[in-house]
Design an enzyme around this catalytic site. Structure first.
Site, PDB file in Angstrom:
ATOM      1  N   CYS A 161       0.807  -1.229   0.000  1.00 27.25           N
ATOM      2  CA  CYS A 161       0.000   0.000   0.000  1.00 27.25           C
ATOM      3  C   CYS A 161       0.835   1.272   0.000  1.00 27.25           C
ATOM      4  CB  CYS A 161      -0.936  -0.009   1.200  1.00 27.25           C
ATOM      5  SG  CYS A 161      -1.864  -1.550   1.337  1.00 27.25           S
ATOM      6  N   HIS A 207      -2.995   8.389   5.217  1.00 26.97           N
ATOM      7  CA  HIS A 207      -3.166   6.992   4.814  1.00 26.97           C
ATOM      8  C   HIS A 207      -4.589   6.562   5.169  1.00 26.97           C
ATOM      9  CE1 HIS A 207      -2.079   3.029   3.605  1.00 26.97           C
ATOM     10  NE2 HIS A 207      -2.216   2.514   4.807  1.00 26.97           N
ATOM     11  N   HIS A 265      -9.783   1.454  -0.327  1.00 29.04           N
ATOM     12  CA  HIS A 265      -8.338   1.262  -0.248  1.00 29.04           C
ATOM     13  C   HIS A 265      -7.884   0.521  -1.499  1.00 29.04           C
ATOM     14  CE1 HIS A 265      -4.368   0.684   0.963  1.00 29.04           C
ATOM     15  NE2 HIS A 265      -4.522   0.280   2.204  1.00 29.04           N
ATOM     16  N   PHE A 287       1.705  -3.055   4.643  1.00 27.60           N
ATOM     17  CA  PHE A 287       2.175  -4.333   5.152  1.00 27.60           C
ATOM     18  C   PHE A 287       3.701  -4.361   5.055  1.00 27.60           C
ATOM     19  CE2 PHE A 287      -1.430  -7.703   4.584  1.00 27.60           C
ATOM     20  CZ  PHE A 287      -2.238  -6.979   5.431  1.00 27.60           C
ATOM     21  N   LYS A 302      -9.775   7.773   1.195  1.00 27.12           N
ATOM     22  CA  LYS A 302     -10.168   6.361   1.137  1.00 27.12           C
ATOM     23  C   LYS A 302     -11.606   6.168   1.599  1.00 27.12           C
ATOM     24  CE  LYS A 302      -5.652   4.066   1.697  1.00 27.12           C
ATOM     25  NZ  LYS A 302      -4.754   5.205   1.888  1.00 27.12           N
ATOM     26  N   GLU A 323      -1.552   6.382  13.164  1.00 21.29           N
ATOM     27  CA  GLU A 323      -1.427   7.599  12.362  1.00 21.29           C
ATOM     28  C   GLU A 323      -1.894   8.822  13.141  1.00 21.29           C
ATOM     29  OE1 GLU A 323      -2.019   9.061   7.754  1.00 21.29           O
ATOM     30  OE2 GLU A 323      -3.193   7.356   8.481  1.00 21.29           O
TER      31      GLU A 323
END
Length: 741
Positions: free
Chosen positions: A158, A290, A326, A391, A321, A301
């Site tokens: 991502c 994000h 996503h 990830f 998002k 975050e």
């Protein structure tokens, strides 16, 4: 103002669930419209969630080519971006514009189709096999538009879309290209949906970042930006949207799927971006967060933003998002397009999904930071950041500016040396014994979590660190980075996971296997074990990717981002890879496997440590000549070009090369390309055929070419040795190594 270091955005292209082009997507986003609806392309029977953010167009409507959906989405966005920038590609200029694409798991739709046909419909179409690797995407885009500059497929899950923009800007500033088609692409797939479902990471309803935070909503799409040097844009009279300032890339070194709860890696990436832009946290007006909508990601975050920007009383933050879903490897580039539009339009798109009660709760948590719930915010935006976390603990941040700004030139002109080599090689396969991991303190509880691809990478990586006598500590953990090159990545895990989903249903994906299906898992596990928290990127760019990792790592050091880099090439050989290559009939069963890692280190660091020096890396280059993915014939001119460019950067003539570590692999066309080019460039010199002993170990073999050259030079045999490698699609990398004075 040094115009030579200015990088600008001149074109935008976007396709996602919000619309078919950038303007439609922007209009929907600023007006708080959602693209999240009931899933159509994946069977969600038995699943607790059934919503997603899919692109309305079918693959057949995106392009005439027979490519995977990820490639088709990227071609659509790239076509819009090139048209928007009015970029005219000519035969003379095509080698100065490249393609860098971010992606998560490659051609997932084609993997699903092939094995569904094989398991349920009487046999798969072998043409679908060449659509599976992530390595195909940038090549397909380049082929479609006739672009012959550097290609790369950044596969850091991502964070990939953001890293692709960062890498492209760095290469432009280094003078290695005039422009890039840069961005990311990922398609909706049963693989991704089943994986996040297995992790129980999907929201039953539309995702609600920084609010309910009960899971992600999976999306798809592609975002592409045309970024180019200011001088080049000015010379062709291009319109300029905004400036690309600095960026930052880091690793959590914490967990393969969960972020560091203290947000340290996130803050490092954001801080690096700010410092590299010549800014302070108080300068930032807007952050496209994000903001995935999972509890752990949102909490980390939230903490990062408050820690870094607590004194900024004019900062606005939102997560688009909440409307796009996503989009995995495309997320960062989609959000970059929307961030550029925000800068140009002085408008912050909202995070949607808040009730009045939610807004009251948000006010209590947000403090001075404006999280822009539900309704867009009009304000002057001079500086905006886009953040992506992934990830593997990979983090990236990039900053866009309304007006030109002098940014620090951190270029490190120190000499670069190879100070460590770690190898794990086998033909046809490596024999991994308990001593291989016990020797480096790798505990079985950790090792057993890893797939074979990650195991090979971990062993070669720790061997290289040990060979270089490098111990990771709090004093140097941020000064060391990782670049991993691979042709096929964890294809065995991807195929195994997909077969299980086909046979047992989307609701029954394996939560244990899914984290290992992302290409950057190997780099994530390696960073976690070693404690490396610096730059971390995986590049899937065919057979030559191991050698390209050295070029990339050298660029990172030269750019001043790190002092030390671990550059690796890794590919596995399993029943799955033998089956797929066998179906294609490409390599006559001569597959090898392994991982080779080399330590690159700037002179100052190497001298301070008293490091041994195998060889000096004095020249490096990448080149590309677009041919259909899966072929090499027709790209011969790029081999000559890459060797000449590597020699030029080394300050020598090709005639000064005394030996070469070659890429010949027993396939007549490929052997002839190498033999003919080297005869013309060098005359009669020794060419060591590394693959004669290794077999076609792909990225591992191309990294081994550099290792072989370095070891020969350390033995005093030659002064200059070349290593060059090819990729199936017209990619080439070359390095020139020199005997240490």
């Amino acid at each position: 103002m040094n115009d030579n270091r200015r990088v600008v955005v001149t074109g935008l292209g976007l396709v996602c669930a919000l619309g078919e082009n950038a303007d439609k997507c922007w209009s929907a986003a600023v007006n708080g419209m959602t693209g999240i609806r009931e899933v159509q392309s994946v069977n969600t029977d038995g699943c607790y969630a059934n919503v997603g953010a899919e692109v309305a167009a079918a693959s057949s409507e995106l392009s005439g080519e027979d490519y995977d959906r990820s490639s088709l989405l990227c071609i659509k966005a790239a076509g819009e971006a090139l048209a928007d920038s009015d970029y005219k590609v000519t035969e003379e200029s095509s080698d100065r514009i490249g393609v860098i694409v971010g992606n998560c798991v490659g051609g997932a739709a084609s993997i699903d189709k092939y094995f569904t046909d094989e398991l349920k419909n009487g046999g798969g179409n072998k043409a679908d096999i060449l659509k599976m690797p992530a390595a195909a995407i940038a090549n397909n885009v380049a082929k479609h538009f006739g672009l012959n500059g550097t290609t790369a497929n950044i596969v850091n899950a991502c964070a990939a879309g953001t890293i692709s923009l960062s890498y492209a800007a760095d290469l432009i500033r280094a003078g290695k290209a005039d422009a890039f088609v840069a961005g990311g692409s990922d398609s909706f797939s049963s693989l991704a949906f089943a994986g996040f479902h297995a992790l129980h990471a999907l929201d039953e309803n539309s995702c609600s970042p920084f609010n309910r935070s009960s899971g992600i909503t999976l999306g798809e799409g592609a975002g592409v930006l045309i970024i180019e040097s200011y001088e080049h844009a000015k010379a062709r009279g291009a319109k300029i949207y905004c400036e690309v300032l600095g960026s930052g890339v880091s690793s959590d070194a914490h967990h393969i799927t969960a972020p560091d709860p203290e947000g340290k890696g996130q803050m490092l990436a954001i801080s690096r971006a700010i410092v590299n832009s010549g800014l302070t946290p108080n300068d930032i007006d807007y952050i496209n967060a994000h903001g995935t909508g999972t509890a752990k990601n949102d909490e980390a975050e939230f903490l990062s933003l408050h820690t870094l920007f607590g004194g900024n009383d004019h900062l606005s933050v939102s997560s688009t998002k909440s409307m796009t879903g996503h989009c995995l490897g495309a997320a960062g580039s989609i959000e970059a397009v929307l961030t550029v539009k925000a800068v140009c339009e002085n408008t912050v798109p909202p995070t949607i999904g808040y009730t009045e009660e939610n807004i009251e709760t948000l006010r209590e948590k947000a403090g001075a930071i404006d999280f822009v719930p539900n309704i867009k915010r009009k304000k002057t935006i001079n500086y905006a950041a886009s953040n992506s976390f992934a990830f593997g603990g990979n983090n990236a941040s990039i900053i866009f500016a309304k007006e030109p700004r002098e940014i620090p030139n951190r270029t490190n002109k120190d000499r670069i040396f190879i100070t460590g080599i770690g190898e794990m090689l086998g033909n046809p396969r490596c024999e991994i014994a308990s001593d291989d991991y016990k020797a480096h303190g790798i505990k079985m509880a950790f090792y057993r979590k890893l797939d074979r691809f990650s195991q090979l990478q971990l062993i070669s990586g720790v061997r290289a660190l040990a060979d270089a006598n490098i111990t990771i500590s709090e004093n140097n953990e941020k000064d060391i980075g990782i670049i991993i090159g691979t042709a096929d990545g964890p294809m065995t895990e991807i195929v195994g996971f997909q077969k299980n989903v086909i046979e047992n249903g989307t609701a029954n994906g394996s939560a244990f296997s899914f984290p290992n299906t992302v290409y950057n898992a190997a780099g994530g596990y390696f960073s976690i074990f070693a404690g490396i928290k610096g730059y971390n990127v995986t590049n899937a760019n065919s057979i030559q990717a191991g050698l390209q990792s050295l070029c990339y790592a050298a660029d990172v050091i030269r750019n001043g981002d790190e002092k030390i880099m671990v550059a690796s090439g890794t590919d596995e050989n399993t029943d799955t890879t033998e089956y797929l290559y066998g179906k294609l009939g490409l390599l006559n069963g001569n597959l090898g496997e392994g991982s080779v890692s080399l330590i690159l280190e700037n002179e100052n660091s190497a001298n301070e440590r008293g490091a041994k020096k195998y060889a000096e890396l004095v020249g490096w280059a990448t080149a590309h000549k677009s041919v259909e993915f899966g072929t090499v014939k027709g790209s011969e001119s790029a081999l000559k070009a890459v060797v000449e460019e590597a020699c030029k950067s080394a300050g020598i003539s090709p005639k000064e090369i005394e030996a070469a570590c070659g890429f010949a692999n027993g396939v007549p066309d490929i052997d002839d390309i190498e033999k003919n080019a080297y005869k013309e460039l060098f005359g009669d010199i020794p060419v060591i055929r590394v693959k004669d002993g290794l077999g076609e170990a792909r990225a591992a073999a191309s990294a081994e070419q550099a290792a072989c050259a370095a070891k020969m030079l350390s033995e005093g045999k030659y002064k200059y040795v070349l290593a060059a490698a090819f990729g199936v699609g017209g990619q080439y990398s070359a390095v020139v190594l020199k005997k240490v004075d």
